[in-house]
Design a protein around this motif. Structure first.
Motif, PDB file in Angstrom:
ATOM      1  N   ALA A  55       0.851  -1.186   0.000  1.00 53.80           N
ATOM      2  CA  ALA A  55       0.000   0.000   0.000  1.00 53.80           C
ATOM      3  C   ALA A  55       0.890   1.241   0.000  1.00 53.80           C
ATOM      4  CB  ALA A  55      -0.909   0.000   1.219  1.00 53.80           C
ATOM      5  N   ALA A  56       0.570   2.175  -0.859  1.00 54.44           N
ATOM      6  CA  ALA A  56       1.358   3.407  -0.923  1.00 54.44           C
ATOM      7  C   ALA A  56       1.114   4.247   0.320  1.00 54.44           C
ATOM      8  CB  ALA A  56       0.981   4.201  -2.169  1.00 54.44           C
ATOM      9  N   PRO A  57       2.123   4.946   0.804  1.00 50.78           N
ATOM     10  CA  PRO A  57       1.905   5.884   1.916  1.00 50.78           C
ATOM     11  C   PRO A  57       0.828   6.904   1.555  1.00 50.78           C
ATOM     12  CG  PRO A  57       4.253   5.607   1.488  1.00 50.78           C
ATOM     13  CD  PRO A  57       3.529   4.932   0.353  1.00 50.78           C
ATOM     14  N   LYS A  58       0.060   7.303   2.530  1.00 48.88           N
ATOM     15  CA  LYS A  58      -1.033   8.249   2.303  1.00 48.88           C
ATOM     16  C   LYS A  58      -0.615   9.642   2.751  1.00 48.88           C
ATOM     17  CE  LYS A  58      -4.577   4.714   3.056  1.00 48.88           C
ATOM     18  NZ  LYS A  58      -5.763   4.325   3.879  1.00 48.88           N
ATOM     19  N   PHE A  59      -1.023  10.618   1.948  1.00 47.02           N
ATOM     20  CA  PHE A  59      -0.694  12.011   2.248  1.00 47.02           C
ATOM     21  C   PHE A  59      -1.889  12.906   1.952  1.00 47.02           C
ATOM     22  CE2 PHE A  59       3.195   9.935   0.879  1.00 47.02           C
ATOM     23  CZ  PHE A  59       4.098  10.265   1.882  1.00 47.02           C
ATOM     24  N   GLU A  60      -2.080  13.883   2.804  1.00 49.30           N
ATOM     25  CA  GLU A  60      -2.976  15.001   2.513  1.00 49.30           C
ATOM     26  C   GLU A  60      -2.069  16.199   2.259  1.00 49.30           C
ATOM     27  OE1 GLU A  60      -6.205  14.837   2.216  1.00 49.30           O
ATOM     28  OE2 GLU A  60      -6.455  12.762   2.914  1.00 49.30           O
ATOM     29  N   VAL A  61      -2.004  16.641   1.018  1.00 45.28           N
ATOM     30  CA  VAL A  61      -1.035  17.667   0.650  1.00 45.28           C
ATOM     31  C   VAL A  61      -1.736  18.867   0.022  1.00 45.28           C
ATOM     32  CG1 VAL A  61       0.849  16.007   0.310  1.00 45.28           C
ATOM     33  CG2 VAL A  61      -0.647  16.597  -1.615  1.00 45.28           C
ATOM     34  N   VAL A  62      -1.025  19.968   0.013  1.00 51.60           N
ATOM     35  CA  VAL A  62      -1.495  21.188  -0.649  1.00 51.60           C
ATOM     36  C   VAL A  62      -0.461  21.538  -1.707  1.00 51.60           C
ATOM     37  CG1 VAL A  62      -2.050  23.630  -0.377  1.00 51.60           C
ATOM     38  CG2 VAL A  62      -2.670  22.000   1.421  1.00 51.60           C
ATOM     39  N   ASP A  63      -0.920  21.754  -2.944  1.00 49.62           N
ATOM     40  CA  ASP A  63       0.032  22.045  -4.008  1.00 49.62           C
ATOM     41  C   ASP A  63       0.560  23.476  -3.911  1.00 49.62           C
ATOM     42  OD1 ASP A  63      -1.816  23.786  -5.204  1.00 49.62           O
ATOM     43  OD2 ASP A  63      -2.533  22.297  -6.630  1.00 49.62           O
ATOM     44  N   ILE A  71      -2.977  11.825  -1.765  1.00 55.95           N
ATOM     45  CA  ILE A  71      -2.131  10.837  -2.436  1.00 55.95           C
ATOM     46  C   ILE A  71      -2.221   9.532  -1.654  1.00 55.95           C
ATOM     47  CG2 ILE A  71       0.236  10.216  -3.071  1.00 55.95           C
ATOM     48  CD1 ILE A  71       0.841  13.181  -3.365  1.00 55.95           C
ATOM     49  N   GLY A  72      -2.424   8.430  -2.359  1.00 55.53           N
ATOM     50  CA  GLY A  72      -2.557   7.137  -1.705  1.00 55.53           C
ATOM     51  C   GLY A  72      -3.996   6.846  -1.342  1.00 55.53           C
ATOM     52  N   GLY A  73      -4.264   5.584  -0.985  1.00 57.70           N
ATOM     53  CA  GLY A  73      -5.621   5.170  -0.673  1.00 57.70           C
ATOM     54  C   GLY A  73      -6.440   4.984  -1.936  1.00 57.70           C
ATOM     55  N   PRO A  74      -7.697   4.553  -1.809  1.00 56.97           N
ATOM     56  CA  PRO A  74      -8.565   4.351  -2.974  1.00 56.97           C
ATOM     57  C   PRO A  74      -8.772   5.648  -3.749  1.00 56.97           C
ATOM     58  CG  PRO A  74      -9.484   3.303  -1.020  1.00 56.97           C
ATOM     59  CD  PRO A  74      -8.340   4.137  -0.549  1.00 56.97           C
ATOM     60  N   GLN A  75      -8.699   5.544  -5.077  1.00 53.51           N
ATOM     61  CA  GLN A  75      -8.867   6.696  -5.961  1.00 53.51           C
ATOM     62  C   GLN A  75      -9.705   6.273  -7.160  1.00 53.51           C
ATOM     63  OE1 GLN A  75      -7.740   9.709  -5.364  1.00 53.51           O
ATOM     64  NE2 GLN A  75      -6.101   9.456  -3.859  1.00 53.51           N
ATOM     65  N   PRO A  76     -10.329   7.213  -7.839  1.00 55.13           N
ATOM     66  CA  PRO A  76     -11.117   6.857  -9.025  1.00 55.13           C
ATOM     67  C   PRO A  76     -10.265   6.267 -10.150  1.00 55.13           C
ATOM     68  CG  PRO A  76     -11.684   9.049  -8.229  1.00 55.13           C
ATOM     69  CD  PRO A  76     -10.455   8.636  -7.496  1.00 55.13           C
ATOM     70  N   VAL A 153       6.490   6.677  -9.722  1.00 57.65           N
ATOM     71  CA  VAL A 153       5.793   5.631  -8.975  1.00 57.65           C
ATOM     72  C   VAL A 153       4.352   5.587  -9.474  1.00 57.65           C
ATOM     73  CG1 VAL A 153       5.018   4.808  -6.729  1.00 57.65           C
ATOM     74  CG2 VAL A 153       7.228   5.962  -6.918  1.00 57.65           C
ATOM     75  N   VAL A 154       3.909   4.404  -9.894  1.00 57.58           N
ATOM     76  CA  VAL A 154       2.526   4.230 -10.327  1.00 57.58           C
ATOM     77  C   VAL A 154       1.738   3.552  -9.213  1.00 57.58           C
ATOM     78  CG1 VAL A 154       0.974   3.189 -12.017  1.00 57.58           C
ATOM     79  CG2 VAL A 154       3.197   4.073 -12.750  1.00 57.58           C
ATOM     80  N   ILE A 155       0.627   4.169  -8.817  1.00 56.80           N
ATOM     81  CA  ILE A 155      -0.249   3.645  -7.766  1.00 56.80           C
ATOM     82  C   ILE A 155      -1.606   3.346  -8.387  1.00 56.80           C
ATOM     83  CG2 ILE A 155      -1.267   4.116  -5.509  1.00 56.80           C
ATOM     84  CD1 ILE A 155       0.916   6.257  -5.127  1.00 56.80           C
ATOM     85  N   ASP A 156      -2.123   2.134  -8.163  1.00 53.75           N
ATOM     86  CA  ASP A 156      -3.405   1.785  -8.784  1.00 53.75           C
ATOM     87  C   ASP A 156      -4.561   2.419  -8.014  1.00 53.75           C
ATOM     88  OD1 ASP A 156      -3.974   0.195  -6.559  1.00 53.75           O
ATOM     89  OD2 ASP A 156      -3.526  -1.698  -7.573  1.00 53.75           O
ATOM     90  N   SER A 157      -5.773   2.193  -8.508  1.00 45.20           N
ATOM     91  CA  SER A 157      -6.946   2.834  -7.916  1.00 45.20           C
ATOM     92  C   SER A 157      -7.261   2.331  -6.512  1.00 45.20           C
ATOM     93  CB  SER A 157      -8.166   2.628  -8.830  1.00 45.20           C
ATOM     94  OG  SER A 157      -8.429   1.238  -9.005  1.00 45.20           O
ATOM     95  N   HIS A 158      -6.660   1.193  -6.112  1.00 46.63           N
ATOM     96  CA  HIS A 158      -6.848   0.660  -4.763  1.00 46.63           C
ATOM     97  C   HIS A 158      -5.792   1.167  -3.786  1.00 46.63           C
ATOM     98  CE1 HIS A 158      -9.857  -2.037  -6.414  1.00 46.63           C
ATOM     99  NE2 HIS A 158      -8.974  -2.452  -7.317  1.00 46.63           N
ATOM    100  N   GLY A 159      -4.851   1.968  -4.284  1.00 43.35           N
ATOM    101  CA  GLY A 159      -3.819   2.508  -3.421  1.00 43.35           C
ATOM    102  C   GLY A 159      -2.583   1.646  -3.307  1.00 43.35           C
ATOM    103  N   LYS A 160      -2.440   0.647  -4.201  1.00 44.38           N
ATOM    104  CA  LYS A 160      -1.277  -0.236  -4.182  1.00 44.38           C
ATOM    105  C   LYS A 160      -0.242   0.229  -5.212  1.00 44.38           C
ATOM    106  CE  LYS A 160      -2.932  -3.235  -1.195  1.00 44.38           C
ATOM    107  NZ  LYS A 160      -3.217  -4.622  -1.631  1.00 44.38           N
ATOM    108  N   ILE A 161       1.026   0.104  -4.842  1.00 43.43           N
ATOM    109  CA  ILE A 161       2.116   0.453  -5.763  1.00 43.43           C
ATOM    110  C   ILE A 161       2.238  -0.632  -6.823  1.00 43.43           C
ATOM    111  CG2 ILE A 161       4.600   0.856  -5.974  1.00 43.43           C
ATOM    112  CD1 ILE A 161       4.544   1.865  -3.069  1.00 43.43           C
TER     113      ILE A 161
END
Length: 210
Positions: A55-63, A71-76, A153-161
Motif C-alpha cells: 500500500a502506498a503511503p497516504k498524504f494530505e497535501v497542498v500544491d 495521495i494514496g488510498g482508494p482513488q477513481p 511511482v505508479v499507484i493503482d486505484s486501490h492505493g497499491k504500488i
C-alpha cells in the motif's frame, strides 16, 4: 635561428593542442553513443522504499497554488507520482512527455519536488503544467525513499504500488505506465519472467537475448 626554432615549436604545440581537442571530441561522441545503446528500455527499479504490491503511503497535501490533494488510498483512477526538481535538466526534457501521459493515459499525475522557493518560482514561471498539480514536499520523497530523480511511482486505484523506477527517457516513462498495467513492474521483472538475459541495441532497434 633561435626565432625560427621558437616559431616552429609554437606551431607544433598548437597542432598538438588541436589534435587533442579533436580526439577528445571523438571520445565524447563515442561515449554518448555507447550510453544510448546500453541504456535500459524500461524504468530501472531500485531496492529502496515501499515495495511493489505494498500500500502506498497516504498524504494530505497542498500544491504550490494552495489546492488540497490526497495521495494514496482508494482513488477513481491510477496515480503517477513523478519526483523531480526545478533545477533538474533531465526533468525539463521529460516534462512534455509527462504532460502527454497526463492528457492521454487516463491517469492522475503529480509532480513532487523539493528545493529552494526561488527555484520553484522560476521553474513554474517558465513551464506551463496545465492541470498537473505541483507538490513541494520533502516528506513525500522521504517516505518513498527516492534517492535519484526523475523517479516515477505508479499507484493503482486501490492505493497499491504497481510500478516504480528511474525515468530518464521517454521509453522509461512509457514502460513504467505500460508495465504497471500489464503486470510487468519493471524492466528487470520483464526480463526475469520472460527468461531474457540481456537487452541491447544493434543499431537498427533493440534485440533481446535468452
Amino acid at each position: 635561428m633561435a626565432i625560427e626554432f621558437l616559431i616552429a615549436s609554437n606551431v607544433l604545440l598548437w597542432l598538438t593542442l588541436i589534435g587533442c581537442v579533436v580526439a577528445l571530441f571523438g571520445i565524447t561522441r563515442q561515449v554518448g553513443i555507447l550510453h544510448e545503446r546500453s541504456a535500459p528500455l524500461g524504468a530501472m527499479i531500485t531496492d529502496h522504499g515501499p515495495d511493489i504490491g505494498d500500500a502506498a503511503p497516504k498524504f494530505e497535501v497542498v500544491d504550490y497554488f494552495g489546492k488540497a490533494h490526497r495521495i494514496g488510498g482508494p482513488q477513481p483512477q491510477e496515480t503517477l507520482l513523478m519526483f523531480t526538481a526545478p533545477t533538474c535538466p533531465i526533468c525539463d526534457k521529460l516534462l512534455p512527455i509527462i504532460k502527454s501521459v497526463s492528457r492521454d493515459e487516463n491517469i492522475n499525475v503529480f509532480l513532487v519536488s523539493d528545493g529552494q522557493p526561488e527555484d520553484h518560482a522560476r521553474f513554474l514561471k517558465s513551464h506551463d503544467l496545465g492541470d498537473i498539480p505541483y507538490i513541494v514536499s520533502a516528506e513525500v520523497g522521504m517516505r518513498f525513499q527516492v534517492g535519484k530523480i526523475p523517479y516515477g511511482v505508479v499507484i493503482d486505484s486501490h492505493g497499491k504500488i504497481r510500478a516504480k523506477g528511474l525515468t530518464n527517457t521517454r521509453e522509461h516513462l512509457e514502460s513504467l505506465v505500460e508495465g504497471a498495467r500489464s503486470g510487468h513492474h519493471s524492466l528487470q521483472d520483464y526480463m526475469k519472467k520472460t527468461g531474457i538475459s540481456s537487452i541491447h541495441s544493434n543499431g537498427n532497434g533493440f534485440h533481446a537475448e535468452h
